[in-house]
Structure formats: C-alpha cells, structure tokens
Design an enzyme around this catalytic site. Structure first.
Site, mmCIF file in Angstrom:
data_model
loop_
_atom_site.group_PDB
_atom_site.id
_atom_site.type_symbol
_atom_site.label_atom_id
_atom_site.label_comp_id
_atom_site.label_asym_id
_atom_site.label_seq_id
_atom_site.Cartn_x
_atom_site.Cartn_y
_atom_site.Cartn_z
ATOM 1 N N SER A 9 -4.857 24.482 -45.247
ATOM 2 C CA SER A 9 -5.562 23.919 -46.064
ATOM 3 C C SER A 9 -5.421 24.143 -47.530
ATOM 4 O O SER A 9 -5.494 25.163 -47.987
ATOM 5 C CB SER A 9 -7.279 24.227 -45.718
ATOM 6 O OG SER A 9 -7.707 23.376 -46.895
ATOM 7 N N HIS A 34 -3.029 20.082 -44.835
ATOM 8 C CA HIS A 34 -4.370 19.487 -44.551
ATOM 9 C C HIS A 34 -4.974 19.495 -46.189
ATOM 10 O O HIS A 34 -4.835 20.480 -46.786
ATOM 11 C CB HIS A 34 -5.224 20.595 -43.928
ATOM 12 C CG HIS A 34 -6.621 19.911 -43.600
ATOM 13 N ND1 HIS A 34 -6.768 19.014 -42.597
ATOM 14 C CD2 HIS A 34 -7.688 20.335 -44.391
ATOM 15 C CE1 HIS A 34 -7.984 18.823 -42.662
ATOM 16 N NE2 HIS A 34 -8.575 19.413 -43.392
ATOM 17 N N ASP A 36 -8.164 18.353 -48.420
ATOM 18 C CA ASP A 36 -9.528 18.186 -48.424
ATOM 19 C C ASP A 36 -10.095 17.536 -49.625
ATOM 20 O O ASP A 36 -9.814 18.156 -50.717
ATOM 21 C CB ASP A 36 -10.360 19.622 -48.232
ATOM 22 C CG ASP A 36 -10.059 20.002 -46.853
ATOM 23 O OD1 ASP A 36 -10.413 19.301 -45.845
ATOM 24 O OD2 ASP A 36 -9.645 21.275 -46.860
ATOM 25 N N MET A 38 -13.422 15.957 -51.801
ATOM 26 C CA MET A 38 -14.917 16.073 -51.380
ATOM 27 C C MET A 38 -15.439 15.468 -52.747
ATOM 28 O O MET A 38 -14.880 15.620 -53.786
ATOM 29 C CB MET A 38 -15.132 17.750 -51.763
ATOM 30 C CG MET A 38 -14.653 18.541 -50.499
ATOM 31 S SD MET A 38 -15.274 20.256 -50.729
ATOM 32 C CE MET A 38 -14.343 20.888 -49.325
ATOM 33 N N HIS A 67 -8.267 14.716 -45.379
ATOM 34 C CA HIS A 67 -9.472 14.809 -44.893
ATOM 35 C C HIS A 67 -10.640 14.329 -45.838
ATOM 36 O O HIS A 67 -10.733 14.855 -46.798
ATOM 37 C CB HIS A 67 -9.813 16.291 -44.370
ATOM 38 C CG HIS A 67 -11.364 16.398 -43.862
ATOM 39 N ND1 HIS A 67 -11.762 17.571 -43.615
ATOM 40 C CD2 HIS A 67 -12.344 15.938 -43.548
ATOM 41 C CE1 HIS A 67 -12.673 17.724 -43.197
ATOM 42 N NE2 HIS A 67 -13.232 16.510 -42.883
ATOM 43 N N MET A 69 -14.066 13.884 -47.160
ATOM 44 C CA MET A 69 -15.453 14.156 -47.231
ATOM 45 C C MET A 69 -16.076 13.361 -48.142
ATOM 46 O O MET A 69 -16.597 14.150 -49.350
ATOM 47 C CB MET A 69 -15.586 15.749 -47.188
ATOM 48 C CG MET A 69 -15.136 16.338 -46.117
ATOM 49 S SD MET A 69 -14.766 18.104 -46.294
ATOM 50 C CE MET A 69 -13.122 18.034 -46.716
ATOM 51 N N MET A 138 -15.260 19.576 -36.970
ATOM 52 C CA MET A 138 -15.677 20.550 -38.136
ATOM 53 C C MET A 138 -16.267 21.673 -37.405
ATOM 54 O O MET A 138 -17.226 21.740 -36.520
ATOM 55 C CB MET A 138 -16.774 20.025 -38.957
ATOM 56 C CG MET A 138 -15.987 18.995 -39.965
ATOM 57 S SD MET A 138 -14.542 19.436 -40.788
ATOM 58 C CE MET A 138 -15.000 20.967 -41.684
ATOM 59 N N ASP A 176 -11.427 22.347 -37.752
ATOM 60 C CA ASP A 176 -11.084 22.527 -39.042
ATOM 61 C C ASP A 176 -12.357 23.505 -39.417
ATOM 62 O O ASP A 176 -13.541 23.220 -39.431
ATOM 63 C CB ASP A 176 -11.421 21.316 -39.928
ATOM 64 C CG ASP A 176 -11.094 21.403 -41.445
ATOM 65 O OD1 ASP A 176 -11.019 22.557 -41.787
ATOM 66 O OD2 ASP A 176 -11.401 20.427 -41.853
#
Ligand code: DX5
Ligand code: ZN
Length: 225
Positions: A9, A34, A36, A38, A67, A69, A138, A176
C-alpha cells in the site's frame, strides 16, 4: 496467477521520495500497487488524488489496484481509468447502485472490485458475487494505515471463499489492513488470494525482503470448509 498476490500500500510510502518507493516495488516480488484514495467524507482522512496517481503510473511497471474510500465513486470512473487504474474497487457502503457501478467499471476495461467495511456481512454480496472480480475485505476500519487487525476477518474470509467457490465465480479475495507475518499465513489458510500491506512493508528495515517473505508464504488455493 501466482498466489498469493502481494499489493504493497503506497499510503505508507514516503511521499517526499515516492519515485524511490515506486522503484522499490517495481524491483521487488510485489505483484500490484495498492493505491488508497480517501475523500475526508466516506472516511475521516484525506490521502491523495489524480496527479499523484498519474505520477505513480508513469513509473509503475505493475498494475495499479485502486481502492476508493470515497462517496459517489461512480462519478469518477473514467478519471481513474485515465490515471492508470487496472483494478478499481468501490465500497459497498458508498454505492446505491452497486451492480450498475461494477458494470460501468468493466465497460471502461478495468477489473471491478467491491470493498467492504468490517461491519458489513458477507451475505450481502450474494447477488453481486458473479459481477465482481475482487472483494477487498477490510480487516481494519478504513481511513488509516498501521491499525490493529480485526480477528473476525478470518471467519469472514472463510465464509466469502465458500460463497465464491459455490457460485463458480473467479472473484479474488483481497485482505486490507493489519497484514503482517502473524496474520498473513492465517489469512491464506482462510482462503485469501491477495494481501495488501502498508505499515508492515514500509515500516520494516528492508521493504523488499518483507515483500518477498509475504510472497513466499504458501497459498491455499483449494476450497476451504
Ligand atoms: C486503510 C487502507 C489500507 C492501508 C493498510 O484504510 O485501505 O490499504 O494502507 O495499511 P496497513 O497495512 O498499514 O494496515
Ligand atoms: Zn486499501
């Protein structure tokens, strides 16, 4: 595919030395990046957006596993394709029309993933399991790296693997949050295919060796009871 798939990540990378950390992943046994995203609304944190992902893509020699979020992820599908996402996961809890969103992701030529929070039961995936390429389960509450692993994940992972095997779907299970030397072997025994690791990789003395140690764990590719 050579399991387990290891996806470090980038959230735990050193952003002042992002190019160096991307090269480390390129030269390691890692399989995916990966990434992320957000928005400060779906989760209580803000990470990074399109310019940073584009910069990662410019250097990355491996697929970007993005991913999201964020709320209303369906608004940005084309934009994430444009910055290099190959796998795009949206949260179950953030989608009113999840089936439509999964197919919109596939229409853009990406693999479509569903991410689920720790409180979301596996049973809710029953009617979309054949429409998804990956479930990002998650094992911490999303928003931050370096959190404590939630033990209930092992049972959920077995349950999900059972659902996938029963359905005949070729969907992958990605875990994750809180993946490390203790949790990883148990997750593989519970049927996981993909391990995301942030803090465990980037917080270690030798990130590349840490990635290799995860990659060389024995994957359990047979059905779990
Ligand atoms: C958490 C993110 C994770 C995070 C994992 O919201 O989705 O991908 O980077 O970090 P670790 O491996 O440190 O728990
Ligand atoms: Zn993630």
């Amino acid at each position: 595919m050579n399991f387990p798939i290891i996806a470090p990540s980038v959230l735990s990378a050193d952003f002042a030395n992002l190019g160096r950390d991307v090269e480390m992943i390129n030269n390691s046994q890692a399989d995916w990046f990966h990434v992320d995203v957000m928005d400060g609304v779906f989760v209580p944190n803000i990470s990074f957006g399109f310019p940073v992902i584009k910069s990662i893509q410019n250097l990355a020699k491996k697929p970007l596993d993005v991913h999201l979020m964020i709320v209303q992820p369906e608004r940005y599908i084309k934009e994430f394709k444009a910055v290099g996402a190959e796998i795009l996961s949206v949260h179950y809890e953030a989608c009113t029309h999840l089936h439509r969103t999964l197919h919109a992701i596939k229409e853009e030529g990406m693999k479509a993933g569903i991410a689920i929070n720790p409180h979301t039961p596996i049973s809710l995936l029953k009617d979309v399991i054949r429409d998804t390429d990956l479930v990002c389960m998650m094992s911490v509450n999303p928003g931050f790296g370096g959190q404590k692993f939630i033990e209930q994940t092992y049972q959920k992972c077995k349950e999900l693997r059972h659902m996938i095997d029963e359905s005949g779907s070729s969907c992958l299970i990605e875990i994750d949050g809180g993946v490390n030397a203790q949790t990883a072997p148990l997750l593989l025994a519970a049927g996981a295919h993909v391990l995301v690791a942030g803090n465990y990789v980037f917080g270690s003395k030798n990130p590349s060796e840490t990635i290799a140690s995860l990659k060389n764990l024995q994957a359990n590719t047979t059905t779990v009871a």
